[in-house]
Structure formats: C-alpha cells, structure tokens
Design a protein around this motif. Structure first.
Motif, PDB file in Angstrom:
ATOM      1  N   TYR A 426       6.350 -50.543 -16.611  1.00  0.00           N
ATOM      2  CA  TYR A 426       6.389 -49.927 -15.278  1.00  0.00           C
ATOM      3  C   TYR A 426       6.413 -51.015 -14.203  1.00  0.00           C
ATOM      4  CZ  TYR A 426       4.867 -47.573 -11.005  1.00  0.00           C
ATOM      5  OH  TYR A 426       4.777 -47.130  -9.700  1.00  0.00           O
ATOM      6  N   LYS A 428       7.277 -54.056 -14.382  1.00  0.00           N
ATOM      7  CA  LYS A 428       8.505 -54.851 -14.400  1.00  0.00           C
ATOM      8  C   LYS A 428       9.687 -54.075 -13.830  1.00  0.00           C
ATOM      9  CE  LYS A 428       7.874 -57.728 -18.153  1.00  0.00           C
ATOM     10  NZ  LYS A 428       7.873 -57.368 -19.564  1.00  0.00           N
ATOM     11  N   SER A 429       9.741 -52.786 -14.139  1.00  0.00           N
ATOM     12  CA  SER A 429      10.946 -52.044 -13.786  1.00  0.00           C
ATOM     13  C   SER A 429      10.971 -51.577 -12.330  1.00  0.00           C
ATOM     14  CB  SER A 429      11.115 -50.840 -14.707  1.00  0.00           C
ATOM     15  OG  SER A 429      10.104 -49.904 -14.414  1.00  0.00           O
ATOM     16  N   MET A 430       9.821 -51.537 -11.675  1.00  0.00           N
ATOM     17  CA  MET A 430       9.814 -51.036 -10.299  1.00  0.00           C
ATOM     18  C   MET A 430      10.371 -52.094  -9.349  1.00  0.00           C
ATOM     19  SD  MET A 430       8.855 -47.975 -10.388  1.00  0.00           S
ATOM     20  CE  MET A 430       8.341 -47.433  -8.754  1.00  0.00           C
ATOM     21  N   LYS A 431      11.343 -51.683  -8.560  1.00  0.00           N
ATOM     22  CA  LYS A 431      11.929 -52.652  -7.619  1.00  0.00           C
ATOM     23  C   LYS A 431      10.956 -52.955  -6.499  1.00  0.00           C
ATOM     24  CE  LYS A 431      16.834 -51.727  -8.281  1.00  0.00           C
ATOM     25  NZ  LYS A 431      16.844 -50.262  -8.538  1.00  0.00           N
ATOM     26  N   THR A 432      10.269 -51.898  -6.023  1.00  0.00           N
ATOM     27  CA  THR A 432       9.266 -52.155  -4.991  1.00  0.00           C
ATOM     28  C   THR A 432       7.921 -51.610  -5.453  1.00  0.00           C
ATOM     29  OG1 THR A 432       9.868 -50.110  -3.890  1.00  0.00           O
ATOM     30  CG2 THR A 432      10.839 -52.131  -3.024  1.00  0.00           C
ATOM     31  N   ALA A 536       8.019 -42.758 -11.881  1.00  0.00           N
ATOM     32  CA  ALA A 536       9.227 -43.387 -12.419  1.00  0.00           C
ATOM     33  C   ALA A 536       9.422 -42.851 -13.833  1.00  0.00           C
ATOM     34  CB  ALA A 536       9.046 -44.899 -12.453  1.00  0.00           C
ATOM     35  N   ASP A 540       3.793 -43.836 -15.500  1.00  0.00           N
ATOM     36  CA  ASP A 540       3.563 -44.400 -14.164  1.00  0.00           C
ATOM     37  C   ASP A 540       2.116 -44.104 -13.724  1.00  0.00           C
ATOM     38  OD1 ASP A 540       3.488 -41.784 -12.582  1.00  0.00           O
ATOM     39  OD2 ASP A 540       5.451 -41.617 -13.549  1.00  0.00           O
TER      40      ASP A 540
END
Ligand SMILES: *[C@@H]1O[C@H](CO)[C@@H](O)[C@H](O)[C@H]1NC(C)=O
Ligand SMILES: *[C@@H]1O[C@H](CO)[C@@H](O)[C@H](O)[C@H]1NC(C)=O
Ligand SMILES: *[C@@H]1O[C@H](CO)[C@@H](O)[C@H](O)[C@H]1NC(C)=O
Ligand SMILES: *[C@@H]1O[C@H](CO)[C@@H](O)[C@H](O)[C@H]1NC(C)=O
Ligand SMILES: *[C@@H]1O[C@H](CO)[C@@H](O)[C@H](O)[C@H]1NC(C)=O
Length: 559
Positions: A426, A428-432, A536, A540
């Motif tokens: 989670y 790592k994958s979240m852009k913000t 997400a 999450d």
C-alpha cells in the motif's frame, strides 16, 4: 507541588518513595468530569494489580502458530487452565506482591484462574500509603461518580519489577462516542432520501441467505459495553419484530454478565446487540456490561480480568471502545495486549471498532500536528473493523469509504509480520500519502476489515431511530458473520477461527468486496486539510481488506 516533582522528578526521590509504574499515563481529568472533593480516608476502593506474567515471548510464538492456517498446530487451542500454566506469575512474584500487600494491611484480595491479576479492597488511607504519590478524589459526570487520583502513584522498589501496573487510579471511562450524531450537512441531505440500513439490507449486501443462520448447539457470541449504556430487552424484541422477518433469530440475550443500569437505553448499547443478533442470527448471545461495583474500577479492565476467570466464554466478542494511544501508559497497553494474546490462545476472536475520527488528530505544538491512533484498535492481536457507506444511497451495491472510519498506524506496537507485505505494498503503490511526520510506517496498521457503518436503523427506548452511524455498527456486523462461519466449522467438527488476522491476510482479499474509493478524515490544517489516508485496491488503512462476501468468505474458511 511536591507530588508532581515526585512524579516527573528526581532519581533520589524515587529511591525513598518508590518507582512509578506508569509515568507516561495521562492523569489529567477529562473536562466533562467535575471534581466533587477529597475522598474520605475510611472509604473503600478496589484496585487491580497486574502481576508480571511468565513466558510472554513463548505465548507470542505459540499464538502465531495456532492462528496460522499453514501450521501443523492450527486451531489446536488451549483451555484456560493451560493458559494459566503458561503465563501465571512465578512463585517469587506472587510472594513478594502478597507480602507487600499484607504488610500494608491489605488482605481482602481475589485472584483469577490465571493468577496474574489481584483485585483488592482497601481503604483510601491504606491505598495512599501503599501507593505513594496517589491522592484520591471524587469526580462526577451527570449521575455517575468515580474515585480517581490525579497524581502519579509509585510502588515500593522491591515490588516494581513484579507488577505491570495498578488499575483504578488514573483511567477515566473513554469519552462517549457520538454515535448517530456525526453526520455532515451534505450527508444529512442524502440520508433523507435513503431508506437506511436494516438487517435485510445487511443480509442482502453481504449475500446472507435465509438459511445462513446459526444451528450448532455450542456456538455463542458476545458484545461488551463500557460506556455506562445499557440495552432494554424490550427494544431488542421490538427491533426483531420490526426487522427480523425472513430469517430465524433469537429475540433475547441469553446471558447478561455484570450490572445493568436502569433508565434510558443508550444508542450504542441498542446498536451492538441488535446487529450482532440479526447478522449472527439464531446464535446464543451474551452481553458483558459494566461489571464493577466500586467507584474506583475501570470497566474495560474489569472485563479483561473477568475473561481470565471464566472457563467458558463466547467465541466471538465485539467491542466498541477506544482511547487515544497517547493518553495511555505503555505498561498498560502492553499488558492489555498480552490479555488479547491469552484470548487468542483460547480460540477467541476479539473484534474492535476502528473508531469514528478517521486518522484522528493530535496537536503537538501550535504549528505541528500528527495523526492520533487509537487503542485497542491498534493492538496487533485484535481484528479491527472499519466503516463504509453505499456509493449510491438508493442501491444495495457498491461500498465506498465512510469518512469517519478510524485507521492508521500505531506508535506503540510494531507492525506484525502477518501484515507487513500488504501494508508495504500500500505504502509503495500510493502516489500521494500524508506527510511522513503525521504517522509511523513501522507501526501496526489498522483496520483489518470493514462493513457498512452509515445510516442504520435501531430501536432505542421503544422508538425506531434512523441514521445511526459509526464503526460501532460495522463491528457487530462482522462479528455476527464470523460467528456464522464458526457455526459451520463446528458442524464439520473444526475448531473456531480464533485470532483471525494471520489467516485473513493470507486470503489477500479473496472472499471480500474490495473498497477502493474515498478517504477518511484527519487534521484540519494546511498540510493535510482534513484528509487522512485513502482507500486503494487490496489492503488500505481505511477499510482494511474490504467488506465480507459471506458465502465466498465462508467457503475459504471451512478447513
Ligand atoms: C474468580 O472466580 C472465583 C470462583 O468463582 C472467585 O472466588 C473469585 O473471587 C473470582 N475473582 C475475581 C477477581 O473476581
Ligand atoms: C454476492 O453478491 C455480489 C454482489 O452483490 C454478487 O455479484 C454475487 O454473485 C453474489 N454471490 C456470491 C456467491 O458471491
Ligand atoms: C436454530 O438453532 C437451533 C440450535 O440452537 C437449531 O436446533 C435450529 O435448527 C436452528 N434453526 C435453523 C433455521 O437453523
Ligand atoms: C461448549 O461445549 C463445551 C463442551 O460440551 C462446554 O464445556 C462449554 O461450556 C460450552 N461453551 C459455551 C460457551 O457454551
Ligand atoms: C513508531 O512506532 C514504533 C513501533 O512500531 C515505535 O517504537 C516508535 O517509537 C514510534 N515512533 C514515534 C515517533 O512514535
């Protein structure tokens, strides 16, 4: 003030006066409690002594094996006598503590089967000499009274290593959760057109058929309540006659443990019991309620002590109770965490509401804030339940985040292994993500799972009430479904699910409806402007793995 300097103060003072066990406990009095006056020295208090346990590390290892579906000993749970063998304090601890108590004239003590708690009655005068620094006062809120000490206690140097903490001095009952009063204006408009969540809606959304009710003889489930609220049997009966059509159910609680108050029923009390019994339908249900009789008791702690003294208790417990982590001492939280492990060893599932303040907010300085995790939601040994809403209030389908859903990262407990890969993906994958100064990526992340938490119908004081919301609604719904799964397991001769998380995280989201839309609330400041974490795909920290698709989840948990 000398008492304060004793608390935070000098090493040489502590040699004379003893050692504080909970120097980091918040001893301030919550604003709604009013000081009545100094306690009478002859008045009786009852204090709870948490004796240092043995084999805590071993307990941790054993629990992770018993709850791991890939282990050869999966589901080979212990009974309370075996748990006692493992954790009971050693002879020296028992001897040192009891002779210290006797020396001070404390003789009226009761122990529990695991021998790791002592509850002792004594006068205020004796308590204050036994625990230097403490000074008891009486406080009131509405029609309730409590005895508490605003000043740190310490214990004699010789006993400090044999005790985890002493209960009954500092912790006030947590603030009442504003169940049903926390909607924003926008939501209230939407709610006006929504039919609301009823047992039929829950059962439709989570794919429960009329035959998905309990039938195993020995199954049981429980709610525990500590908010000075109580339920009326007549409310439950009326709720079931209004909303219980189409599935077999019980309309009465089988056992109430503790003392029920009289007067008006609380929304929260009605909510828990009405929804655990309509989801976990036709299953014997217990209610644990404020078990204390003394004004010095802490209801949540009383309940934990009671569990160590009852050989046969329900398999699933749902609890909507929580405090800010930063208001509690580390010693207290670590010990309560051990108590959750003890329950897990017995095959008991503990479900806690994740809270109704999103990521929470703590004001550190004028300019600086951080999120505010809640305990026991943040314990790695409970299953924590978040909340969702329907995306379209006219349709029983797609769920999105309920913005109140509690979630985040513990500052006290390390991230357990069972969730490390899910949580790290989670992150790592979240852009913000929120600024890293707001939360602690090495902590236990929660919630683990979720369910609808918005716009429930309940019956309270004989009146049907709509728009009741909160994770106190989602928690008994998930609890009831776990009880149904236990039921099917019992019919196949299998053990109960026990501590679910290691197995839940191995499912990687199968058997659940993933919730991927929406964010929960947090601090209103320049940096995060009211937004905490966002949902997400997959796990999450707002809705966990998502909400149960009952038949699919059952199929995955039936071996
Ligand atoms: C535990 O149970 C025993 C037996 O019922 C009882 O005597 C004892 O007082 C209980 N302990 C506490 C702390 O209530
Ligand atoms: C469960 O519900 C979903 C959505 O409502 C539906 O698509 C699905 O077919 C149902 N049944 C099962 C067994 O998943
Ligand atoms: C309800 O539970 C009882 C046992 O407690 C069982 O005998 C009965 O068959 C159950 N009802 C249904 C519809 O399964
Ligand atoms: C479950 O069954 C066992 C064995 O028959 C019994 O000892 C126990 O009291 C039962 N537990 C509950 C919670 O009903
Ligand atoms: C972050 O969490 C870890 C435990 O997971 C803890 O040791 C550490 O003190 C926490 N940091 C802060 C700033 O609270």
């Amino acid at each position: 003030m000398w008492l304060l300097s004793l608390t935070y103060g000098l090493v040489c003072v502590s040699l004379v006066w003893g050692r504080p066990l909970e120097a980091d406990q918040d001893t301030s009095v919550p604003e709604e409690w009013i000081l009545v006056g100094r306690a009478d020295p002859a008045e009786e208090v009852e204090l709870t002594f948490a004796l240092r346990q043995q084999n805590v590390d071993q307990m941790k290892v054993l629990l992770s094996r018993l709850s791991d579906p890939d282990s050869a000993v999966y589901g080979k749970f212990l009974d309370l006598a075996d748990v006692a063998q493992l954790v009971q304090p050693d002879r020296l601890t028992q001897k040192v503590v009891s002779s210290w108590l006797l020396r001070h004239g404390v003789w009226d003590c009761r122990t529990v089967i695991t021998q790791d708690f002592l509850q002792c009655a004594m006068t205020v005068e004796i308590a204050e000499t036994l625990l230097p620094g403490s000074r008891f006062h009486r406080y009131s809120r509405e029609d309730q009274f409590l005895l508490r000490s605003e000043f740190q206690y310490s214990v004699h140097e010789d006993v400090s290593e044999h005790l985890d903490f002493v209960g009954g001095l500092h912790r006030f009952p947590p603030r009442k959760q504003e169940v049903g009063k926390s909607w924003s204006k926008k939501r209230r408009v939407a709610a006006r057109y929504h039919l609301g969540v009823t047992p039929a809606v829950i059962r439709a959304r989570y794919n429960l058929s009329a035959s998905d009710v309990g039938s195993a003889a020995n199954n049981s489930q429980a709610c525990a309540q500590f908010l000075e609220q109580f339920y009326h049997p007549a409310d439950l009966a009326e709720f079931m006659s209004m909303f219980g059509a189409g599935f077999q159910h019980h309309s009465a609680v089988d056992r109430v443990v503790g003392t029920q108050g009289v007067g008006k029923a609380g929304l929260e009390a009605s909510l828990d019991i009405e929804y655990i019994m309509s989801t976990g339908a036709n299953i014997s249900t217990w209610l644990f309620t404020n078990p204390g009789r003394h004004e010095s008791q802490e209801p949540f702690l009383q309940w934990m002590v009671l569990l160590s003294n009852l050989t046969s208790i329900p398999w699933v417990h749902t609890i909507s109770y929580g405090d800010d982590e930063d208001s509690l001492s580390n010693a207290y939280m670590q010990r309560i965490n051990n108590e959750f492990m003890k329950a897990g060893l017995r095959g008991i599932s503990m479900l806690f509401a994740s809270g109704d303040s999103g990521a929470g907010c703590r004001h550190l300085t004028k300019a600086e804030n951080s999120f505010r995790p809640s305990f026991p939601a943040s314990s790695p040994y409970v299953t924590t339940v978040g909340g969702t809403s329907f995306k379209n209030p006219f349709k029983v389908t797609h769920e999105i985040v309920d913005y109140i859903s509690g979630g985040g990262f513990s500052n006290v407990f390390d991230m357990p292994e069972y969730q490390a890969s899910a949580v790290n993906s989670y992150l790592k994958s979240m852009k913000t993500l929120p600024p890293t100064t707001y939360f602690n990526t090495s902590g236990r992340a929660y919630p683990d799972i979720a369910a609808l938490s918005d716009n429930y119908w309940i019956v309270s004081n004989r009146v049907p009430i709509p728009w009741v919301s909160g994770t106190s609604a989602s928690t008994p719904v998930v609890g009831g479904m776990l009880s149904l799964i236990n039921d099917q397991r019992f019919l196949k001769g299998l053990a109960p699910l026990g501590f679910l998380n290691p197995r839940l995280y191995k499912l990687q989201g199968s058997g659940l409806f993933d919730v991927t839309e929406g964010c929960h609330m947090s601090c209103w400041d320049e940096k995060v402007s009211g937004q905490g974490f966002c949902a997400a795909p997959s796990w999450d920290p707002v809705t966990g793995w998502g909400t149960p698709n009952y038949p699919a989840l059952l199929a995955l948990l039936l071996d």
